[in-house]
Design a protein around this motif. Structure first.
Motif, PDB file in Angstrom:
ATOM      1  N   GLN A  35       7.827  -0.193   6.379  1.00 35.85           N
ATOM      2  CA  GLN A  35       7.778   1.029   5.570  1.00 35.85           C
ATOM      3  C   GLN A  35       6.479   1.779   5.878  1.00 35.85           C
ATOM      4  OE1 GLN A  35       9.943   2.342   3.043  1.00 35.85           O
ATOM      5  NE2 GLN A  35       8.501   4.045   3.190  1.00 35.85           N
ATOM      6  N   VAL A  36       6.583   3.108   6.121  1.00 39.03           N
ATOM      7  CA  VAL A  36       5.388   3.886   6.397  1.00 39.03           C
ATOM      8  C   VAL A  36       4.785   4.389   5.081  1.00 39.03           C
ATOM      9  CG1 VAL A  36       6.688   6.032   6.813  1.00 39.03           C
ATOM     10  CG2 VAL A  36       4.427   5.749   7.808  1.00 39.03           C
ATOM     11  N   TYR A  37       3.459   4.295   4.990  1.00 41.69           N
ATOM     12  CA  TYR A  37       2.725   4.751   3.808  1.00 41.69           C
ATOM     13  C   TYR A  37       1.645   5.735   4.241  1.00 41.69           C
ATOM     14  CZ  TYR A  37       4.814   0.807   1.355  1.00 41.69           C
ATOM     15  OH  TYR A  37       5.707  -0.071   0.809  1.00 41.69           O
ATOM     16  N   ALA A  38       1.391   6.720   3.411  1.00 45.43           N
ATOM     17  CA  ALA A  38       0.349   7.705   3.710  1.00 45.43           C
ATOM     18  C   ALA A  38      -0.460   7.987   2.450  1.00 45.43           C
ATOM     19  CB  ALA A  38       0.975   8.990   4.244  1.00 45.43           C
ATOM     20  N   PHE A  39      -1.751   8.213   2.652  1.00 45.71           N
ATOM     21  CA  PHE A  39      -2.674   8.357   1.517  1.00 45.71           C
ATOM     22  C   PHE A  39      -3.872   9.191   1.948  1.00 45.71           C
ATOM     23  CE2 PHE A  39      -5.416   5.376   3.653  1.00 45.71           C
ATOM     24  CZ  PHE A  39      -4.518   4.579   4.363  1.00 45.71           C
ATOM     25  N   ASP A  40      -4.501   9.834   0.991  1.00 47.48           N
ATOM     26  CA  ASP A  40      -5.722  10.578   1.287  1.00 47.48           C
ATOM     27  C   ASP A  40      -6.744   9.613   1.887  1.00 47.48           C
ATOM     28  OD1 ASP A  40      -4.554  12.815   0.203  1.00 47.48           O
ATOM     29  OD2 ASP A  40      -5.596  12.648  -1.723  1.00 47.48           O
ATOM     30  N   ASP A  41      -7.301  10.029   3.044  1.00 45.37           N
ATOM     31  CA  ASP A  41      -8.231   9.119   3.733  1.00 45.37           C
ATOM     32  C   ASP A  41      -9.653   9.308   3.210  1.00 45.37           C
ATOM     33  OD1 ASP A  41      -9.043   7.134   5.490  1.00 45.37           O
ATOM     34  OD2 ASP A  41      -9.668   8.639   6.968  1.00 45.37           O
ATOM     35  N   PRO A  80     -15.204  -0.721  -7.097  1.00 49.31           N
ATOM     36  CA  PRO A  80     -15.797   0.133  -8.128  1.00 49.31           C
ATOM     37  C   PRO A  80     -15.108   1.492  -8.331  1.00 49.31           C
ATOM     38  CG  PRO A  80     -17.086   0.294  -6.138  1.00 49.31           C
ATOM     39  CD  PRO A  80     -16.017  -0.741  -5.882  1.00 49.31           C
ATOM     40  N   ALA A  81     -14.114   1.853  -7.545  1.00 52.02           N
ATOM     41  CA  ALA A  81     -13.446   3.143  -7.763  1.00 52.02           C
ATOM     42  C   ALA A  81     -12.813   3.154  -9.156  1.00 52.02           C
ATOM     43  CB  ALA A  81     -12.381   3.368  -6.690  1.00 52.02           C
ATOM     44  N   MET A  82     -12.787   4.325  -9.773  1.00 52.94           N
ATOM     45  CA  MET A  82     -12.189   4.475 -11.108  1.00 52.94           C
ATOM     46  C   MET A  82     -10.931   5.341 -11.041  1.00 52.94           C
ATOM     47  SD  MET A  82     -14.344   2.883 -13.131  1.00 52.94           S
ATOM     48  CE  MET A  82     -14.180   3.520 -14.786  1.00 52.94           C
ATOM     49  N   ARG A  83     -10.927   6.294 -10.102  1.00 53.30           N
ATOM     50  CA  ARG A  83      -9.810   7.246 -10.020  1.00 53.30           C
ATOM     51  C   ARG A  83      -8.797   6.794  -8.978  1.00 53.30           C
ATOM     52  NH1 ARG A  83     -11.582  11.699  -7.760  1.00 53.30           N
ATOM     53  NH2 ARG A  83     -13.629  10.856  -7.312  1.00 53.30           N
ATOM     54  N   PRO A  84      -7.500   7.011  -9.258  1.00 51.25           N
ATOM     55  CA  PRO A  84      -6.469   6.610  -8.296  1.00 51.25           C
ATOM     56  C   PRO A  84      -6.543   7.422  -7.008  1.00 51.25           C
ATOM     57  CG  PRO A  84      -5.497   7.834 -10.117  1.00 51.25           C
ATOM     58  CD  PRO A  84      -6.936   7.624 -10.465  1.00 51.25           C
ATOM     59  N   LEU A  85      -5.959   6.885  -5.993  1.00 50.45           N
ATOM     60  CA  LEU A  85      -5.921   7.504  -4.676  1.00 50.45           C
ATOM     61  C   LEU A  85      -4.719   8.439  -4.577  1.00 50.45           C
ATOM     62  CD1 LEU A  85      -7.236   7.362  -1.838  1.00 50.45           C
ATOM     63  CD2 LEU A  85      -5.603   5.533  -1.312  1.00 50.45           C
ATOM     64  N   GLY A  86      -4.896   9.568  -3.894  1.00 44.04           N
ATOM     65  CA  GLY A  86      -3.781  10.481  -3.664  1.00 44.04           C
ATOM     66  C   GLY A  86      -2.817   9.902  -2.641  1.00 44.04           C
ATOM     67  N   ILE A  87      -1.549   9.831  -3.023  1.00 42.62           N
ATOM     68  CA  ILE A  87      -0.516   9.221  -2.177  1.00 42.62           C
ATOM     69  C   ILE A  87       0.460  10.303  -1.709  1.00 42.62           C
ATOM     70  CG2 ILE A  87       1.478   7.632  -2.234  1.00 42.62           C
ATOM     71  CD1 ILE A  87      -1.208   6.199  -2.189  1.00 42.62           C
ATOM     72  N   TRP A  88       0.928  10.183  -0.470  1.00 37.83           N
ATOM     73  CA  TRP A  88       1.944  11.080   0.095  1.00 37.83           C
ATOM     74  C   TRP A  88       3.254  10.315   0.242  1.00 37.83           C
ATOM     75  CZ3 TRP A  88       0.752  16.116   1.949  1.00 37.83           C
ATOM     76  CH2 TRP A  88      -0.600  16.457   1.903  1.00 37.83           C
ATOM     77  N   GLN A  89       4.358  11.010   0.051  1.00 35.02           N
ATOM     78  CA  GLN A  89       5.650  10.438   0.420  1.00 35.02           C
ATOM     79  C   GLN A  89       5.752  10.597   1.933  1.00 35.02           C
ATOM     80  OE1 GLN A  89       7.438   8.852  -1.914  1.00 35.02           O
ATOM     81  NE2 GLN A  89       5.674   9.459  -3.157  1.00 35.02           N
ATOM     82  N   ALA A  90       6.019   9.525   2.640  1.00 34.35           N
ATOM     83  CA  ALA A  90       6.003   9.563   4.108  1.00 34.35           C
ATOM     84  C   ALA A  90       7.285   8.990   4.670  1.00 34.35           C
ATOM     85  CB  ALA A  90       4.807   8.761   4.622  1.00 34.35           C
ATOM     86  N   ARG A  91       7.770   9.608   5.755  1.00 33.34           N
ATOM     87  CA  ARG A  91       8.919   9.041   6.461  1.00 33.34           C
ATOM     88  C   ARG A  91       8.846   9.451   7.930  1.00 33.34           C
ATOM     89  NH1 ARG A  91      10.743  12.661   2.846  1.00 33.34           N
ATOM     90  NH2 ARG A  91      11.352  14.659   3.703  1.00 33.34           N
ATOM     91  N   LEU A  92       9.449   8.613   8.754  1.00 32.10           N
ATOM     92  CA  LEU A  92       9.527   8.895  10.187  1.00 32.10           C
ATOM     93  C   LEU A  92      10.901   9.472  10.467  1.00 32.10           C
ATOM     94  CD1 LEU A  92       7.909   5.583  11.408  1.00 32.10           C
ATOM     95  CD2 LEU A  92       6.844   7.841  11.359  1.00 32.10           C
ATOM     96  N   VAL A  93      10.935  10.662  11.102  1.00 30.44           N
ATOM     97  CA  VAL A  93      12.193  11.349  11.387  1.00 30.44           C
ATOM     98  C   VAL A  93      12.150  11.865  12.822  1.00 30.44           C
ATOM     99  CG1 VAL A  93      13.745  13.221  10.732  1.00 30.44           C
ATOM    100  CG2 VAL A  93      12.348  12.120   8.982  1.00 30.44           C
ATOM    101  N   ASP A  94      12.980  11.289  13.689  1.00 33.51           N
ATOM    102  CA  ASP A  94      13.089  11.777  15.077  1.00 33.51           C
ATOM    103  C   ASP A  94      11.733  11.907  15.757  1.00 33.51           C
ATOM    104  OD1 ASP A  94      15.817  11.954  14.700  1.00 33.51           O
ATOM    105  OD2 ASP A  94      15.720  14.039  14.033  1.00 33.51           O
ATOM    106  N   GLY A  95      10.913  10.882  15.672  1.00 31.11           N
ATOM    107  CA  GLY A  95       9.623  10.882  16.357  1.00 31.11           C
ATOM    108  C   GLY A  95       8.566  11.705  15.664  1.00 31.11           C
ATOM    109  N   ALA A  96       8.858  12.209  14.488  1.00 32.38           N
ATOM    110  CA  ALA A  96       7.869  12.976  13.733  1.00 32.38           C
ATOM    111  C   ALA A  96       7.555  12.234  12.431  1.00 32.38           C
ATOM    112  CB  ALA A  96       8.395  14.365  13.415  1.00 32.38           C
ATOM    113  N   LEU A  97       6.372  12.499  11.921  1.00 31.82           N
ATOM    114  CA  LEU A  97       5.982  11.983  10.609  1.00 31.82           C
ATOM    115  C   LEU A  97       6.119  13.131   9.617  1.00 31.82           C
ATOM    116  CD1 LEU A  97       4.605   9.817   8.776  1.00 31.82           C
ATOM    117  CD2 LEU A  97       2.416  10.851   9.463  1.00 31.82           C
ATOM    118  N   GLU A  98       6.886  12.913   8.571  1.00 31.37           N
ATOM    119  CA  GLU A  98       7.005  13.927   7.515  1.00 31.37           C
ATOM    120  C   GLU A  98       6.265  13.436   6.287  1.00 31.37           C
ATOM    121  OE1 GLU A  98      11.159  16.184   8.699  1.00 31.37           O
ATOM    122  OE2 GLU A  98      11.088  15.029   6.848  1.00 31.37           O
ATOM    123  N   LEU A  99       5.422  14.312   5.777  1.00 30.49           N
ATOM    124  CA  LEU A  99       4.605  13.997   4.598  1.00 30.49           C
ATOM    125  C   LEU A  99       4.910  15.008   3.513  1.00 30.49           C
ATOM    126  CD1 LEU A  99       1.191  13.493   6.407  1.00 30.49           C
ATOM    127  CD2 LEU A  99       2.678  11.702   5.515  1.00 30.49           C
TER     128      LEU A  99
END
Ligand code: FES
Length: 101
Positions: A35-41, A80-99
């Motif tokens: 499963q592909v996952y994406a998040f604010d880096d 020590p982080a207090m705030r959650p991380l920004g998450i993207w819905q990610a999927r692989l479609v025909d050789g592309a990454l969709e976020l």
């Protein structure tokens, strides 16, 4: 909800971390159990790159002070982080990454 498409995306190997640029910001990308996952880096503690960190099961661990975030929800699993991380819905479609979020 905005959709971003990264054409010609080379998905990282299972358990590896990489980044793509979306609107001038880095987004971390990884694959866990097929499963592909994406998040604010950018750690919500002090902005370190999470793509320089490590995976621990379904979580990413910051390399700076070891905050741990759930890859599905962005929830802080360890400080020590207090705030959650920004998450993207990610999927692989025909050789592309969709976020989306
Ligand atoms: S910058 Fe990530 S835990 Fe401090």
């Amino acid at each position: 909800m905005a959709t971003h498409r990264v054409d010609g995306f080379d998905a990282p190997a299972e358990g590896d971390l990489t980044t793509v640029e979306v609107d001038g910001a880095e987004v971390g990308v990884t694959v866990v159990d097929g499963q592909v996952y994406a998040f604010d880096d950018e750690c919500t503690h002090a902005a370190c790159s999470l793509a320089d960190g490590e995976l621990e099961g379904g979580a990413v661990v910051c390399p700076c002070h070891f905050a741990k975030f759930d890859l599905k929800t962005g929830a802080v699993l360890d400080g020590p982080a207090m705030r959650p991380l920004g998450i993207w819905q990610a999927r692989l479609v025909d050789g592309a990454l969709e976020l989306e979020r």
